[in-house]
Every structure is written in structure tokens, then in C-alpha cells.
Scaffold this motif. Structure first.
Motif, PDB file in Angstrom:
ATOM      1  N   GLY A  66       0.797  -1.219   0.000  1.00  0.00           N
ATOM      2  CA  GLY A  66       0.000   0.000   0.000  1.00  0.00           C
ATOM      3  C   GLY A  66       0.824   1.259   0.000  1.00  0.00           C
ATOM      4  N   GLY A  67       0.147   2.339   0.223  1.00  0.00           N
ATOM      5  CA  GLY A  67       0.791   3.636   0.251  1.00  0.00           C
ATOM      6  C   GLY A  67      -0.200   4.738  -0.069  1.00  0.00           C
ATOM      7  N   ALA A  68       0.341   5.893  -0.373  1.00  0.00           N
ATOM      8  CA  ALA A  68      -0.490   7.071  -0.656  1.00  0.00           C
ATOM      9  C   ALA A  68      -0.094   7.673  -1.997  1.00  0.00           C
ATOM     10  CB  ALA A  68      -0.312   8.108   0.453  1.00  0.00           C
ATOM     11  N   TRP A  69      -1.075   8.307  -2.641  1.00  0.00           N
ATOM     12  CA  TRP A  69      -0.813   9.019  -3.885  1.00  0.00           C
ATOM     13  C   TRP A  69      -1.766  10.198  -3.983  1.00  0.00           C
ATOM     14  CZ3 TRP A  69      -3.133   4.298  -3.439  1.00  0.00           C
ATOM     15  CH2 TRP A  69      -4.428   4.170  -3.926  1.00  0.00           C
ATOM     16  N   LEU A  70      -1.358  11.190  -4.751  1.00  0.00           N
ATOM     17  CA  LEU A  70      -2.155  12.399  -4.925  1.00  0.00           C
ATOM     18  C   LEU A  70      -3.371  12.126  -5.807  1.00  0.00           C
ATOM     19  CD1 LEU A  70       0.666  15.015  -5.590  1.00  0.00           C
ATOM     20  CD2 LEU A  70      -0.676  14.768  -3.506  1.00  0.00           C
ATOM     21  N   THR A  71      -4.469  12.758  -5.487  1.00  0.00           N
ATOM     22  CA  THR A  71      -5.668  12.679  -6.325  1.00  0.00           C
ATOM     23  C   THR A  71      -5.877  13.972  -7.108  1.00  0.00           C
ATOM     24  OG1 THR A  71      -7.061  13.434  -4.510  1.00  0.00           O
ATOM     25  CG2 THR A  71      -6.827  11.041  -4.791  1.00  0.00           C
ATOM     26  N   ARG A  72      -5.032  14.933  -6.826  1.00  0.00           N
ATOM     27  CA  ARG A  72      -5.116  16.238  -7.499  1.00  0.00           C
ATOM     28  C   ARG A  72      -3.716  16.663  -7.906  1.00  0.00           C
ATOM     29  NH1 ARG A  72      -9.052  20.102  -4.215  1.00  0.00           N
ATOM     30  NH2 ARG A  72      -8.355  21.364  -5.928  1.00  0.00           N
ATOM     31  N   GLN A  73      -3.643  17.555  -8.840  1.00  0.00           N
ATOM     32  CA  GLN A  73      -2.354  18.107  -9.249  1.00  0.00           C
ATOM     33  C   GLN A  73      -1.841  19.040  -8.160  1.00  0.00           C
ATOM     34  OE1 GLN A  73      -0.494  17.275 -12.018  1.00  0.00           O
ATOM     35  NE2 GLN A  73      -2.036  15.665 -12.060  1.00  0.00           N
ATOM     36  N   PRO A  74      -0.529  19.067  -7.925  1.00  0.00           N
ATOM     37  CA  PRO A  74       0.022  19.900  -6.852  1.00  0.00           C
ATOM     38  C   PRO A  74      -0.252  21.390  -7.030  1.00  0.00           C
ATOM     39  CG  PRO A  74       1.768  18.803  -8.106  1.00  0.00           C
ATOM     40  CD  PRO A  74       0.478  18.274  -8.598  1.00  0.00           C
ATOM     41  N   GLU A  75      -0.474  21.824  -8.258  1.00  0.00           N
ATOM     42  CA  GLU A  75      -0.782  23.236  -8.518  1.00  0.00           C
ATOM     43  C   GLU A  75      -2.161  23.626  -8.009  1.00  0.00           C
ATOM     44  OE1 GLU A  75      -0.002  21.026 -10.993  1.00  0.00           O
ATOM     45  OE2 GLU A  75       2.099  21.567 -11.268  1.00  0.00           O
ATOM     46  N   THR A  76      -2.998  22.625  -7.731  1.00  0.00           N
ATOM     47  CA  THR A  76      -4.374  22.912  -7.290  1.00  0.00           C
ATOM     48  C   THR A  76      -4.574  22.718  -5.793  1.00  0.00           C
ATOM     49  OG1 THR A  76      -5.214  20.669  -7.648  1.00  0.00           O
ATOM     50  CG2 THR A  76      -5.231  22.164  -9.556  1.00  0.00           C
ATOM     51  N   ILE A  77      -3.535  22.286  -5.095  1.00  0.00           N
ATOM     52  CA  ILE A  77      -3.647  22.062  -3.652  1.00  0.00           C
ATOM     53  C   ILE A  77      -3.002  23.236  -2.932  1.00  0.00           C
ATOM     54  CG2 ILE A  77      -3.103  20.553  -1.705  1.00  0.00           C
ATOM     55  CD1 ILE A  77      -2.814  18.254  -3.760  1.00  0.00           C
ATOM     56  N   THR A  78      -3.824  24.068  -2.310  1.00  0.00           N
ATOM     57  CA  THR A  78      -3.292  25.219  -1.586  1.00  0.00           C
ATOM     58  C   THR A  78      -3.078  24.866  -0.115  1.00  0.00           C
ATOM     59  OG1 THR A  78      -5.527  26.059  -1.167  1.00  0.00           O
ATOM     60  CG2 THR A  78      -4.373  26.903  -3.143  1.00  0.00           C
ATOM     61  N   LEU A  79      -2.193  25.617   0.510  1.00  0.00           N
ATOM     62  CA  LEU A  79      -1.855  25.307   1.896  1.00  0.00           C
ATOM     63  C   LEU A  79      -3.010  25.542   2.867  1.00  0.00           C
ATOM     64  CD1 LEU A  79       1.869  26.401   2.236  1.00  0.00           C
ATOM     65  CD2 LEU A  79       0.887  24.184   1.605  1.00  0.00           C
ATOM     66  N   ASP A  80      -3.941  26.431   2.534  1.00  0.00           N
ATOM     67  CA  ASP A  80      -5.102  26.576   3.409  1.00  0.00           C
ATOM     68  C   ASP A  80      -5.975  25.322   3.343  1.00  0.00           C
ATOM     69  OD1 ASP A  80      -5.945  27.372   0.775  1.00  0.00           O
ATOM     70  OD2 ASP A  80      -7.678  28.392   1.636  1.00  0.00           O
ATOM     71  N   MET A  81      -6.020  24.657   2.182  1.00  0.00           N
ATOM     72  CA  MET A  81      -6.747  23.395   2.062  1.00  0.00           C
ATOM     73  C   MET A  81      -6.088  22.320   2.933  1.00  0.00           C
ATOM     74  SD  MET A  81      -7.214  23.497  -2.076  1.00  0.00           S
ATOM     75  CE  MET A  81      -7.781  21.836  -2.239  1.00  0.00           C
ATOM     76  N   VAL A  82      -4.759  22.312   2.932  1.00  0.00           N
ATOM     77  CA  VAL A  82      -4.016  21.338   3.730  1.00  0.00           C
ATOM     78  C   VAL A  82      -4.275  21.588   5.214  1.00  0.00           C
ATOM     79  CG1 VAL A  82      -1.715  20.454   4.290  1.00  0.00           C
ATOM     80  CG2 VAL A  82      -2.250  21.150   1.940  1.00  0.00           C
ATOM     81  N   LEU A  83      -4.229  22.850   5.615  1.00  0.00           N
ATOM     82  CA  LEU A  83      -4.471  23.206   7.010  1.00  0.00           C
ATOM     83  C   LEU A  83      -5.853  22.727   7.461  1.00  0.00           C
ATOM     84  CD1 LEU A  83      -3.120  24.758   9.388  1.00  0.00           C
ATOM     85  CD2 LEU A  83      -4.426  26.748   8.636  1.00  0.00           C
ATOM     86  N   LYS A  84      -6.861  22.969   6.636  1.00  0.00           N
ATOM     87  CA  LYS A  84      -8.220  22.526   6.965  1.00  0.00           C
ATOM     88  C   LYS A  84      -8.317  21.005   7.000  1.00  0.00           C
ATOM     89  CE  LYS A  84     -10.386  26.570   4.984  1.00  0.00           C
ATOM     90  NZ  LYS A  84     -10.939  27.117   3.750  1.00  0.00           N
ATOM     91  N   ALA A  85      -7.625  20.340   6.087  1.00  0.00           N
ATOM     92  CA  ALA A  85      -7.693  18.881   5.993  1.00  0.00           C
ATOM     93  C   ALA A  85      -7.205  18.205   7.264  1.00  0.00           C
ATOM     94  CB  ALA A  85      -6.876  18.389   4.800  1.00  0.00           C
ATOM     95  N   VAL A  86      -6.206  18.788   7.898  1.00  0.00           N
ATOM     96  CA  VAL A  86      -5.646  18.158   9.101  1.00  0.00           C
ATOM     97  C   VAL A  86      -6.164  18.816  10.376  1.00  0.00           C
ATOM     98  CG1 VAL A  86      -3.592  17.302   7.919  1.00  0.00           C
ATOM     99  CG2 VAL A  86      -3.526  19.546   9.017  1.00  0.00           C
ATOM    100  N   ASN A  87      -7.271  19.529  10.242  1.00  0.00           N
ATOM    101  CA  ASN A  87      -7.895  20.202  11.378  1.00  0.00           C
ATOM    102  C   ASN A  87      -6.917  21.118  12.094  1.00  0.00           C
ATOM    103  OD1 ASN A  87     -10.371  18.837  10.983  1.00  0.00           O
ATOM    104  ND2 ASN A  87      -9.517  17.065  12.019  1.00  0.00           N
ATOM    105  N   GLY A  88      -6.006  21.653  11.324  1.00  0.00           N
ATOM    106  CA  GLY A  88      -5.049  22.592  11.896  1.00  0.00           C
ATOM    107  C   GLY A  88      -5.675  23.961  11.983  1.00  0.00           C
ATOM    108  N   CYS A  89      -5.000  24.820  12.634  1.00  0.00           N
ATOM    109  CA  CYS A  89      -5.516  26.174  12.713  1.00  0.00           C
ATOM    110  C   CYS A  89      -4.358  27.136  12.875  1.00  0.00           C
ATOM    111  CB  CYS A  89      -6.501  26.337  13.861  1.00  0.00           C
ATOM    112  SG  CYS A  89      -5.749  26.151  15.477  1.00  0.00           S
ATOM    113  N   ALA A  90      -4.603  28.309  12.436  1.00  0.00           N
ATOM    114  CA  ALA A  90      -3.642  29.374  12.641  1.00  0.00           C
ATOM    115  C   ALA A  90      -4.095  30.197  13.839  1.00  0.00           C
ATOM    116  CB  ALA A  90      -3.549  30.234  11.388  1.00  0.00           C
ATOM    117  N   HIS A  91      -4.898  29.564  14.683  1.00  0.00           N
ATOM    118  CA  HIS A  91      -5.494  30.275  15.814  1.00  0.00           C
ATOM    119  C   HIS A  91      -4.419  30.761  16.780  1.00  0.00           C
ATOM    120  CE1 HIS A  91      -8.752  31.519  18.363  1.00  0.00           C
ATOM    121  NE2 HIS A  91      -8.275  30.822  19.362  1.00  0.00           N
ATOM    122  N   LEU A  92      -4.425  32.017  17.044  1.00  0.00           N
ATOM    123  CA  LEU A  92      -3.408  32.631  17.892  1.00  0.00           C
ATOM    124  C   LEU A  92      -3.837  32.737  19.343  1.00  0.00           C
ATOM    125  CD1 LEU A  92      -2.380  35.478  15.434  1.00  0.00           C
ATOM    126  CD2 LEU A  92      -1.201  33.320  15.872  1.00  0.00           C
TER     127      LEU A  92
END
Length: 151
Positions: A66-92
Motif C-alpha cells: 500500500g501507500g499514498a498518492w495524490l488525487t489532485r495536481q500539486p498546482e491545485t492544492i493550496t496550503l489553506d486546504m491542507v491546514l483545513k484537511a488536518v484540522n489545523g488552525c492558525a489560531h493565535l
């Protein structure tokens, strides 16, 4: 893994998959390989990749092949999408309630809350302009003017 580490691990994972051209199951990268690149434990990678898969940014296949692979092109994945995906926050944080009857204590918490909201909005806006492809580029325009710490 701490909340503060999920986002950098997720961004690194996505960048690694893009760099290796992992765009289908045949090119999937196992968690042990991803973990060696970061470096972290493969269990950490599996937790993060599960979150990225739920967000539709990657697909995964369990097991020894097994393993992991991208389902989208890297040009279409923004870092805010990544932050939301991992339930991260920029909460200060949030200001504590001020003391009743104190003119400063009653005024400052609202003002600090406004400042924190503005900073969080600015961070989200900046992350929305940076893609996984940008992370792999030598001098991406989206990172122009940003100074990275040197080791």
C-alpha cells in the motif's frame, strides 16, 4: 502528534508525493518511505494521510503493497486546504475576559480579539495563495519576499 505538527507533516507529505510523481496506486509511496523523508514515525504518517484522504487530497491503500498518492495536481492544492484537511488552525489564542469595572479590562479584550482575527485572516489568505507545487519550486512567486529561517 501535536496539533502544531500535523500541518507541516501534511504539507511535506504532499510535496513528497508530488516530487515522486505519485499520482496513482502504481506509484503509491508507503508510509515508511514518507516517514523517512520527514523524519517521523510511519504511524504519524498514517494518521496524517488518513486525514488528507478524508479531505480528498490523496488516496491510500493499506497493507504491505500500500501507500499514498495524490488525487489532485500539486498546482491545485493550496496550503489553506491542507491546514483545513488536518484540522489545523492558525489560531493565535483568545484574550481573557477583562476585569469588570476596569476601563482597560473592559476595552482591551475586544481590541485584542479584533487584532487576532485580523492576523488569522491574513494567515489564511497567505496560505490560500501558496500551493504544493510552490513548495517544490526553487523561487516561487507566491513566496517572494518571505524570508525563511536559516539553519
Amino acid at each position: 502528534m501535536s496539533d502544531s505538527q500535523r500541518f507541516p507533516v501534511a504539507a511535506h507529505t504532499l510535496a513528497y508525493l508530488a516530487h515522486k510523481g505519485a499520482f496513482d496506486a502504481a506509484a503509491a509511496a508507503p508510509s515508511s518511505i514518507l516517514a523517512a523523508s520527514i523524519p517521523t514515525n510511519p504511524v504519524v504518517i498514517r494518521r496524517v494521510t488518513a486525514m488528507l484522504a478524508r479531505a480528498g487530497l490523496i488516496a491510500t491503500r493499506p497493507g504491505s503493497g500500500g501507500g499514498a498518492w495524490l488525487t489532485r495536481q500539486p498546482e491545485t492544492i493550496t496550503l489553506d486546504m491542507v491546514l483545513k484537511a488536518v484540522n489545523g488552525c492558525a489560531h493565535l489564542g483568545s484574550p481573557p475576559a477583562g476585569a469588570k469595572g476596569c476601563p482597560v479590562g473592559q476595552h482591551i479584550p475586544r481590541q485584542v480579539a479584533k487584532a487576532l482575527t485580523a492576523a488569522e485572516d491574513a494567515a489564511a489568505h497567505a496560505l490560500s495563495r501558496i500551493t504544493i507545487a510552490d513548495l517544490l519550486a526553487q523561487n516561487p512567486p507566491s513566496l517572494a519576499g518571505i524570508r525563511l529561517p536559516t539553519a
